[in-house]
Design a protein around this motif. Structure first.
Motif, PDB file in Angstrom:
ATOM      1  N   VAL A   1       0.841  -1.206   0.000  1.00 34.33           N
ATOM      2  CA  VAL A   1       0.000   0.000   0.000  1.00 34.33           C
ATOM      3  C   VAL A   1       0.878   1.258   0.000  1.00 34.33           C
ATOM      4  O   VAL A   1       0.618   2.216  -0.746  1.00 34.33           O
ATOM      5  CB  VAL A   1      -0.975  -0.005   1.207  1.00 34.33           C
ATOM      6  CG1 VAL A   1      -1.674   1.354   1.345  1.00 34.33           C
ATOM      7  CG2 VAL A   1      -2.016  -1.096   1.027  1.00 34.33           C
ATOM      8  N   ILE A   2       1.925   1.239   0.799  1.00 33.90           N
ATOM      9  CA  ILE A   2       2.845   2.406   0.842  1.00 33.90           C
ATOM     10  C   ILE A   2       3.486   2.623  -0.533  1.00 33.90           C
ATOM     11  O   ILE A   2       3.558   3.753  -1.033  1.00 33.90           O
ATOM     12  CB  ILE A   2       3.919   2.210   1.943  1.00 33.90           C
ATOM     13  CG1 ILE A   2       3.254   2.291   3.324  1.00 33.90           C
ATOM     14  CG2 ILE A   2       5.025   3.249   1.811  1.00 33.90           C
ATOM     15  CD1 ILE A   2       4.141   1.871   4.474  1.00 33.90           C
TER      16      ILE A   2
ATOM     17  N   PHE B   1      -7.079  -0.717  -8.434  1.00 36.52           N
ATOM     18  CA  PHE B   1      -7.612   0.639  -8.236  1.00 36.52           C
ATOM     19  C   PHE B   1      -6.511   1.680  -8.466  1.00 36.52           C
ATOM     20  O   PHE B   1      -6.720   2.670  -9.177  1.00 36.52           O
ATOM     21  CB  PHE B   1      -8.198   0.777  -6.829  1.00 36.52           C
ATOM     22  CG  PHE B   1      -8.794   2.127  -6.554  1.00 36.52           C
ATOM     23  CD1 PHE B   1     -10.112   2.409  -6.908  1.00 36.52           C
ATOM     24  CD2 PHE B   1      -8.053   3.132  -5.952  1.00 36.52           C
ATOM     25  CE1 PHE B   1     -10.663   3.663  -6.676  1.00 36.52           C
ATOM     26  CE2 PHE B   1      -8.601   4.387  -5.713  1.00 36.52           C
ATOM     27  CZ  PHE B   1      -9.918   4.643  -6.075  1.00 36.52           C
ATOM     28  N   ALA B   2      -5.351   1.443  -7.887  1.00 39.04           N
ATOM     29  CA  ALA B   2      -4.236   2.394  -8.017  1.00 39.04           C
ATOM     30  C   ALA B   2      -3.800   2.520  -9.481  1.00 39.04           C
ATOM     31  O   ALA B   2      -3.563   3.629  -9.977  1.00 39.04           O
ATOM     32  CB  ALA B   2      -3.064   1.948  -7.151  1.00 39.04           C
TER      33      ALA B   2
ATOM     34  N   LEU C   1       3.491  13.265 -14.689  1.00 39.90           N
ATOM     35  CA  LEU C   1       3.706  12.192 -15.663  1.00 39.90           C
ATOM     36  C   LEU C   1       2.394  11.592 -16.177  1.00 39.90           C
ATOM     37  O   LEU C   1       2.371  10.925 -17.206  1.00 39.90           O
ATOM     38  CB  LEU C   1       4.558  11.075 -15.035  1.00 39.90           C
ATOM     39  CG  LEU C   1       5.948  11.503 -14.541  1.00 39.90           C
ATOM     40  CD1 LEU C   1       6.633  10.377 -13.794  1.00 39.90           C
ATOM     41  CD2 LEU C   1       6.808  11.932 -15.726  1.00 39.90           C
ATOM     42  N   ALA C   2       1.280  11.813 -15.430  1.00 42.60           N
ATOM     43  CA  ALA C   2      -0.008  11.279 -15.877  1.00 42.60           C
ATOM     44  C   ALA C   2      -0.558  12.166 -16.992  1.00 42.60           C
ATOM     45  O   ALA C   2      -0.441  13.393 -16.933  1.00 42.60           O
ATOM     46  CB  ALA C   2      -0.992  11.235 -14.710  1.00 42.60           C
ATOM     47  N   SER C   3      -1.154  11.539 -18.001  1.00 42.46           N
ATOM     48  CA  SER C   3      -1.674  12.306 -19.135  1.00 42.46           C
ATOM     49  C   SER C   3      -3.001  12.970 -18.783  1.00 42.46           C
ATOM     50  O   SER C   3      -3.839  12.390 -18.102  1.00 42.46           O
ATOM     51  CB  SER C   3      -1.869  11.374 -20.332  1.00 42.46           C
ATOM     52  OG  SER C   3      -2.463  12.076 -21.391  1.00 42.46           O
ATOM     53  N   GLU C   4      -3.147  14.213 -19.249  1.00 46.33           N
ATOM     54  CA  GLU C   4      -4.399  14.958 -19.051  1.00 46.33           C
ATOM     55  C   GLU C   4      -5.313  14.830 -20.272  1.00 46.33           C
ATOM     56  O   GLU C   4      -6.436  15.349 -20.261  1.00 46.33           O
ATOM     57  CB  GLU C   4      -4.089  16.444 -18.800  1.00 46.33           C
ATOM     58  CG  GLU C   4      -3.305  16.724 -17.512  1.00 46.33           C
ATOM     59  CD  GLU C   4      -4.104  16.413 -16.257  1.00 46.33           C
ATOM     60  OE1 GLU C   4      -5.320  16.642 -16.247  1.00 46.33           O
ATOM     61  OE2 GLU C   4      -3.492  15.915 -15.291  1.00 46.33           O
TER      62      GLU C   4
ATOM     63  N   VAL D   1       3.999   5.558  -5.559  1.00 45.41           N
ATOM     64  CA  VAL D   1       4.086   5.555  -7.031  1.00 45.41           C
ATOM     65  C   VAL D   1       3.068   6.514  -7.640  1.00 45.41           C
ATOM     66  O   VAL D   1       3.412   7.322  -8.515  1.00 45.41           O
ATOM     67  CB  VAL D   1       3.901   4.117  -7.588  1.00 45.41           C
ATOM     68  CG1 VAL D   1       3.728   4.146  -9.109  1.00 45.41           C
ATOM     69  CG2 VAL D   1       5.093   3.243  -7.220  1.00 45.41           C
ATOM     70  N   ILE D   2       1.808   6.466  -7.149  1.00 47.00           N
ATOM     71  CA  ILE D   2       0.819   7.387  -7.757  1.00 47.00           C
ATOM     72  C   ILE D   2       1.152   8.845  -7.403  1.00 47.00           C
ATOM     73  O   ILE D   2       0.909   9.742  -8.194  1.00 47.00           O
ATOM     74  CB  ILE D   2      -0.651   7.053  -7.387  1.00 47.00           C
ATOM     75  CG1 ILE D   2      -0.925   7.228  -5.896  1.00 47.00           C
ATOM     76  CG2 ILE D   2      -1.075   5.695  -7.879  1.00 47.00           C
ATOM     77  CD1 ILE D   2      -2.360   7.592  -5.605  1.00 47.00           C
TER      78      ILE D   2
END
Lengths: 94, 238
Positions: free
Chosen positions: A14-15, B51-52, A29-32, A20-21
């Protein structure tokens, strides 16, 4: 034994997931861009995007990368917790 | 691929609510008492991982993006029934986050859960059984599942496109467009599937139903025939 699994496996995973997210979202880095479904329906086919109905549980927090990380982390914990409840209820007790 | 409310006609949403609801109820009944409670923490973690992974979109240049769905991965690891239960949970929490509509929940569960879990599982099984003759089973499960994840993503997008034909303005050309863009998104799905599966192959191979020494054969069993059992010699005798 089970407690050991939680401390050695569940909590570290979980950590790592939250870390990472956080890195991906805060690092930009996540696409919009719209996803494949949204692009094909709204951009390509020209269908009008509907007014959103239910705004989401955490809509009162507003928008932004920090909010995404916070709500994402809460979501991960909620899914984990409900998942544990469901599978505990359906598992075979040894 | 998360459809919001206000797009698909209500009759189709209600129909797929009923279909998905029936499959979900059957899936819960099917997994009940079929796995050891020592596996519970790992099943919960799998749900959290999916989910992540769905939280962040990877770019599809120049105009679109995609994210992991994970149905094929789940189906190979814990079987299509447990996969549907996990997808139902993930999609429900996402709907509460307004990622996919509450009325569209049944449709989203059908596309990304029911259809994708069974289709992905079937293609993976076929590929795994073929590849296992040429390589070791761990390599075969990673490669076979990744290819199946690609095929499933594209096929699920095509199914979603068929559903969208009920929407005014969405035509056959748009159906080709949604399927086409998912050819690229499917590559991302295949890469992410292989990365996550590689981790579990190394860290917890007993959680992968296709592998010989798996602890989840019973929960992953679909029907009791040799064809659907990856390793006939490990088939459970009742």
């Amino acid at each position: 034994m089970e407690k050991d699994t939680y401390t050695r496996f569940v909590i570290p995973v979980v950590i790592v997931l939250v870390a990472v997210i956080s890195i991906i979202i805060l690092g930009g880095l996540a696409s919009e861009n719209p996803d494949g479904f949204e692009w094909a329906l709204f951009d390509f086919a020209g269908v009008t995007e509907p007014e959103s109905g239910f705004p989401g549980l955490f809509s009162f927090l507003g928008e932004g990368p920090l909010v995404d990380v916070l709500t994402g982390a809460v979501g991960i914990v909620i899914v984990l917790f409900i998942g544990l409840l469901i599978f505990k209820a359906t598992s075979r007790k040894e | 691929m998360h459809v919001p409310d206000g797009i698909i006609p209500l009759w189709l949403l209600l129909l797929l609510y009923a279909v998905s609801g029936l499959f979900l109820a059957f899936s819960i009944r099917r997994i009940n008492n079929r796995f050891d409670d020592r596996l519970v923490p790992y099943m919960g973690v799998l749900a959290a991982v999916i989910f992540a992974a769905q939280l962040v979109n990877f770019p599809v240049p120049p105009f679109s993006s995609g994210h992991l769905v994970g149905s094929t991965l789940l189906a190979v690891m814990v079987g299509p029934f447990a996969g549907i239960v996990i997808m139902a949970l993930v999609l429900f929490v996402q709907a509460l986050y307004a990622d996919g509509g509450l009325l569209s929940y049944g449709l989203n569960l059908f596309n990304m859960g029911v259809f994708s879990c069974f289709f992905g599982w079937g293609i993976s099984l076929l590929l795994f059984k073929g590849m296992r003759k040429a390589m070791d089973e761990k390599r075969a499960v990673v490669i076979g599942t990744s290819i199946a994840a690609f095929i499933t993503t594209v096929t699920a997008a095509f199914v979603l496109g068929l559903e969208l034909l009920s929407v005014s303005g969405f035509n056959e050309l748009a159906l080709a467009a949604i399927t086409g863009v998912h050819l690229v998104i499917g590559v991302g799905e295949a890469i992410l599937t292989s990365v996550i599966l590689l981790y579990f192959v190394r860290a917890k191979p007993k959680l992968i139903s296709f592998l010989k020494d798996s602890d989840v054969h019973e929960i992953a069993e679909v029907i009791e025939t040799d064809w659907t059992t990856p390793h006939e010699e490990t088939k459970i005798i009742k």
